[in-house]
Scaffold this motif. Structure first.
Motif, short mmCIF file in Angstrom:
data_model
loop_
_atom_site.label_atom_id
_atom_site.label_comp_id
_atom_site.label_asym_id
_atom_site.label_seq_id
_atom_site.Cartn_x
_atom_site.Cartn_y
_atom_site.Cartn_z
N GLY A 131 0.82 -1.22 0.00
CA GLY A 131 0.00 0.00 0.00
C GLY A 131 0.85 1.26 0.00
N ASP A 132 0.49 2.20 0.89
CA ASP A 132 1.18 3.49 0.86
C ASP A 132 2.54 3.48 1.57
OD1 ASP A 132 0.52 3.50 3.52
OD2 ASP A 132 -0.63 5.36 3.47
N LEU A 133 3.00 2.30 1.98
CA LEU A 133 4.37 2.23 2.52
C LEU A 133 5.40 2.40 1.40
CD1 LEU A 133 4.11 -0.69 5.10
CD2 LEU A 133 4.21 1.75 5.56
N VAL A 134 4.95 2.17 0.15
CA VAL A 134 5.84 2.42 -1.00
C VAL A 134 5.14 3.40 -1.94
CG1 VAL A 134 7.12 0.24 -0.93
CG2 VAL A 134 4.94 0.34 -2.15
N LEU A 135 5.90 4.02 -2.82
CA LEU A 135 5.30 5.00 -3.74
C LEU A 135 4.55 4.27 -4.84
CD1 LEU A 135 8.00 7.79 -4.18
CD2 LEU A 135 6.30 7.46 -2.36
N ARG A 187 4.76 10.23 7.65
CA ARG A 187 3.38 10.64 7.38
C ARG A 187 2.40 9.51 7.63
NH1 ARG A 187 4.04 12.99 1.45
NH2 ARG A 187 5.70 14.45 1.89
N ASP A 188 1.19 9.85 8.07
CA ASP A 188 0.04 8.94 8.10
C ASP A 188 0.30 7.63 8.86
OD1 ASP A 188 -1.19 10.83 6.46
OD2 ASP A 188 -0.44 9.84 4.64
N GLY A 189 1.13 7.69 9.87
CA GLY A 189 1.36 6.51 10.71
C GLY A 189 2.10 5.39 10.00
N ARG A 190 2.83 5.73 8.93
CA ARG A 190 3.50 4.67 8.14
C ARG A 190 4.59 3.97 8.95
NH1 ARG A 190 3.82 8.27 2.59
NH2 ARG A 190 1.58 8.57 2.52
N ARG A 191 5.40 4.75 9.65
CA ARG A 191 6.48 4.14 10.41
C ARG A 191 5.92 3.19 11.47
NH1 ARG A 191 11.55 5.59 10.28
NH2 ARG A 191 11.14 7.70 9.55
#
Ligand SMILES: C[S@@+](CC[C@H](N)C(=O)[O-])C[C@H]1O[C@@H](n2cnc3c(N)ncnc32)[C@H](O)[C@@H]1O
Length: 215
Positions: A131-135, A187-191
């Motif tokens: 998902g949004d963990l990668v571009l 951003r957005d709690g990704r880490r």
């Protein structure tokens, strides 16, 4: 980023792409230039499968230190690909370009007549499970690639390399940290989501390999 890339590639997760690049460049002779070679993983695989010598160009000295050790027939030069390259006209039998900037005029100048340009790029479903963990990859990336190179090159083939692979939590972290997504982890709690991964993940690895002949 370089350490993450080196460790991740050493795990073999992208080996199908390395195999395809070695197949496509199979009987290369003379000089293969890898533009944006990083740690030299793919160039070394191409050299293993051929009698050619290799030149790795990359702006990162840290990455190229690894590349210089990746194969006995491989040389390396720290270089900005957007500047005229430090090689003569028509010296290369193959230019390889894997997830790196594409300088069409320089690709054209350094390739000998009949020389082959090989470009690898991520496909839109590459690592989609993350998902949004990668571009995200642009759906029309291949189209844009042909248009960018069209003035100098005619495409001769395009193959797809797609596999499902199981990645350990550590490999997932490396896959994220070795690319530009590493700059957007806050951003957005990704880490936090990355830190919360404790089970292996099955992910799609998906690439296109495009070959072009000099016009
Ligand atoms: C995503 S990495 C790919 C590295 C290698 N091809 C691989 O797949 O392992 C992109 C590479 O392009 C290099 N790069 C980015 N901009 C560059 C530039 N203007 N000149 C030379 N290298 C550049 C980076 O240093 C990095 O090693």
């Amino acid at each position: 980023m370089v350490a993450a890339r080196a460790d991740f590639l050493a795990s073999g997760a992208y080996e199908p792409l390395a195999d395809e690049l070695a197949r496509v460049c199979g009987d290369a002779d003379g000089l293969v230039i890898d533009a944006g070679a990083g740690t030299g993983y793919y160039l070394a695989r191409v050299l293993e499968a051929s009698a050619a010598s290799g030149l790795a160009l990359d702006v990162s000295a840290v990455a190229l230190r690894r590349a210089a050790r990746a194969h006995p027939r491989l040389g390396a030069a720290v270089w900005n690909l957007w500047e005229p390259w430090p090689v003569g006209d028509g010296v290369a039998s193959v230019v390889l370009n894997v997830f790196a900037p594409r300088n069409g005029p320089e690709f054209h100048r350094v390739l000998r007549p009949g020389g082959l340009l090989v470009v690898a790029a991520p496909a839109p479903d590459h690592l989609r499970e993350l998902g949004d963990l990668v571009l995200a990859v642009d759906e029309r990336k291949d189209e844009r690639l042909d248009a960018t190179l069209g003035e100098y090159f005619a495409r001769t083939d395009r193959t797809e390399v797609r596999r499902e692979v199981e990645l350990t939590p550590r490999q997932v972290r490396q896959a994220v940290e070795m690319g530009p997504a590493a700059f957007h982890l806050d951003r957005d709690g990704r880490r936090e989501r990355l830190d919360a991964l404790h089970e292996p993940q099955v992910v799609t690895v998906s690439f296109t390999v495009s070959t072009y002949r000099r016009r």
